[in-house]
Design an enzyme around this catalytic site. Structure first.
Site, short mmCIF file in Angstrom:
data_model
loop_
_atom_site.label_atom_id
_atom_site.label_comp_id
_atom_site.label_asym_id
_atom_site.label_seq_id
_atom_site.Cartn_x
_atom_site.Cartn_y
_atom_site.Cartn_z
CD GLU A 241 -3.03 -1.24 2.12
OE1 GLU A 241 -2.95 -0.47 3.10
OE2 GLU A 241 -3.96 -2.04 1.98
CD GLU A 344 -3.71 -6.50 2.85
OE1 GLU A 344 -2.48 -6.38 2.72
OE2 GLU A 344 -4.40 -5.76 3.59
#
Length: 494
Positions: A241, A344
């Protein structure tokens, strides 16, 4: 109250629901090619179902036969497949070995540990093969930690001793069951605090220029340390991220930052250290900005040559959407030589009373079908196991997992997410090729693959409140299937 609820959930979602799925080898459907050699003739299939307000959980519900059915009518719901059109090769489905999952696993009795291993990795379970783990701590760790001492830019003190207590033993037990199909990629959440401009592993910050080579060396150190423990590392992502300033471990890379770090540091370092075979994944964040990231990095030949693919998550973005599947299609169309991989996803904001919420599983089903139909080659869930509080998590970011442990009762709670994922991971095997699949009704969402042994697997999800009988059509023949409200079926064609 929690003890009573756990017992009810176990009754409804018990592991035994997938024990009746077959594990016998099936005859290759390629042996049934007609004389022209280019048309597969459907004969029979077996249907497995998970459905709301029933006891069906990956349950074998019967066999179906195909009959002549040349032209469907508009009034007849259909799912159409055409095995003559093949697309991406499937690598696998799995989840993440986090510190949290490993710690909860270690607190279970030996009997329950074996049950969980069989449920995820065994032939009678859902056959996970494509896994992830984190480099140093993430939010799903009981504490924030590093592998090196402060200011040790030479990495002389590097050690993964922390992981020897819970995580490494857990991974090795799973590997023993999976065997040669086991693949695992690794991802960092943050460099050590002293390598960053905010001097903090948490809350974003950026990698300082003077430590970029040291940080590139850190990936190599981690991979070697795990492989010395007998755990092969298939690939790695640059940063989890990279556009999110989180209250937990995080680090910011713009697209230009990530491109240049790969081009000048990480790519050359992997190459020099004999790790060019490790699959390097960029982005590892949500679908919203994935095309911009791909455009900046893949349009640079020097950076692009090091990169195997681009990873993505499903979390809701500033657009208010967590879907945006067309962005995956745009990346695949523009860069067909790069691989898409879901790295994810989980349902956030854990609430114990939502463990039987049917929406948990349907979110997985919708994402997996659409991700695969837009070119995704592998799909990795987040934590494979959490406790009855949705943790442990050192910053209180408690979430759902497909399986939760009620540690006070030594029980495993299988949410319907586990079964929805299993409709893909159990029947679609590594090496499968996606084939053409289309539905005549929006409420019937579907994808299809041909396995290496020639069996065809069609996954169909009904997201409506109504039963939807449909015809599964292939090459002028069709079989009748009754799709229950809020259900998912896997049709395995021999």
């Amino acid at each position: 109250m929690k003890k009573l609820f756990s017992a009810l959930v176990l009754l409804a979602f018990g592991f035994s629901g997938c024990n009746n799925a077959p594990n016998e080898k099936t005859e290759s459907i390629t042996d049934k090619l007609n004389q022209k050699g280019n048309t597969i003739s459907a004969t029979s299939a077996v249907v497995y179902r998970t459905a709301k307000e029933t006891q069906d959980r990956l349950s074998k519900v019967g066999a179906i036969s195909f009959e002549e059915f040349r032209q469907p009518l508009e009034t007849q719901p259909c799912v159409f497949i055409d095995p003559s059109n093949t697309f991406q090769t499937f690598l696998g489905v799995g989840g993440a070995f986090t510190d949290a999952s490993a710690e909860v696993f270690a607190k279970l009795s030996a009997q329950k540990q074996q049950e969980l291993l069989d449920a995820y990795f065994g032939e009678k379970g859902i056959n996970y093969t494509f896994m992830r783990t984190h480099i140093a701590s993430c939010d799903f760790s009981s504490e924030s930690y590093d592998y090196v001492d402060e200011n040790d830019s030479a990495l002389a003190t590097f050690s993964v001793e922390h992981d020897l207590k819970y995580r490494i033993p857990f991974i090795k037990k799973a590997m023993d069951i999976v065997g040669e199909d086991f693949k695992m990629f690794v991802s960092p959440w943050s460099p050590p605090a002293w390598m960053k401009d905010n001097n903090n592993r948490l809350r974003g910050g950026k990698l300082l220029d003077k430590y970029k080579q040291s940080w590139a060396n850190h990936y190599v150190k981690f991979i070697r340390a795990y492989e010395q423990q007998g755990i092969p590392v298939w690939g790695l992502s640059v940063q989890n991220e990279p556009m999110a300033v989180q209250r937990w471990e995080s680090c910011i890379y713009t697209a230009d930052d990530e491109r240049d770090f790969v081009k000048y540091y990480l790519g050359p370092t992997l190459e020099k250290q004999g790790m060019s075979d490790k699959k390097l994944i960029v982005w590892d964040h949500n679908r919203d900005l994935i095309f911009q990231r791909a455009s900046v990095i893949f349009n640079d030949p020097e950076a692009s040559r090091y990169i195997w693919g681009i990873g993505f998550h499903w979390y809701e973005t500033w657009t208010g959407s967590d879907m945006q599947f067309n962005n995956l299609k745009a990346v695949k169309e523009a860069y067909p030589d790069k691989n898409l991989v879901f790295t994810e996803g989980c349902v956030e904001a854990f609430n114990y009373d939502r463990l039987n919420d049917w929406g948990l599983g349907e979110r997985y089903g919708k994402s997996m079908i659409n991700d695969f139909n837009n070119g995704t080659v592998a799909w990795t869930d987040w934590n494979i196991l959490l406790d009855e509080n949705g943790g442990p998590n050192h910053v209180g970011n408690y979430c759902f997992a497909p399986v939760h442990a009620n540690l006070s009762m030594d029980q495993l709670i299988y949410t319907n997410s586990y079964y929805y994922i299993g409709h893909f991971s159990k029947f679609i095997r590594p090496g499968a090729r996606r084939i053409s699949c289309a539905s005549s009704r929006d409420v019937l969402q579907a994808t299809a693959f041909m396995n290496p042994d020639g069996t065809i697997v069609v996954v169909v999800m009904n997201v409506s409140e109504e039963a939807m009988p449909f015809k599964l059509w292939m090459n002028g023949k069709a079989a009748s299937i009754n799709s229950l409200p809020h259900s998912i079926v896997s049709v395995v064609m021999n």
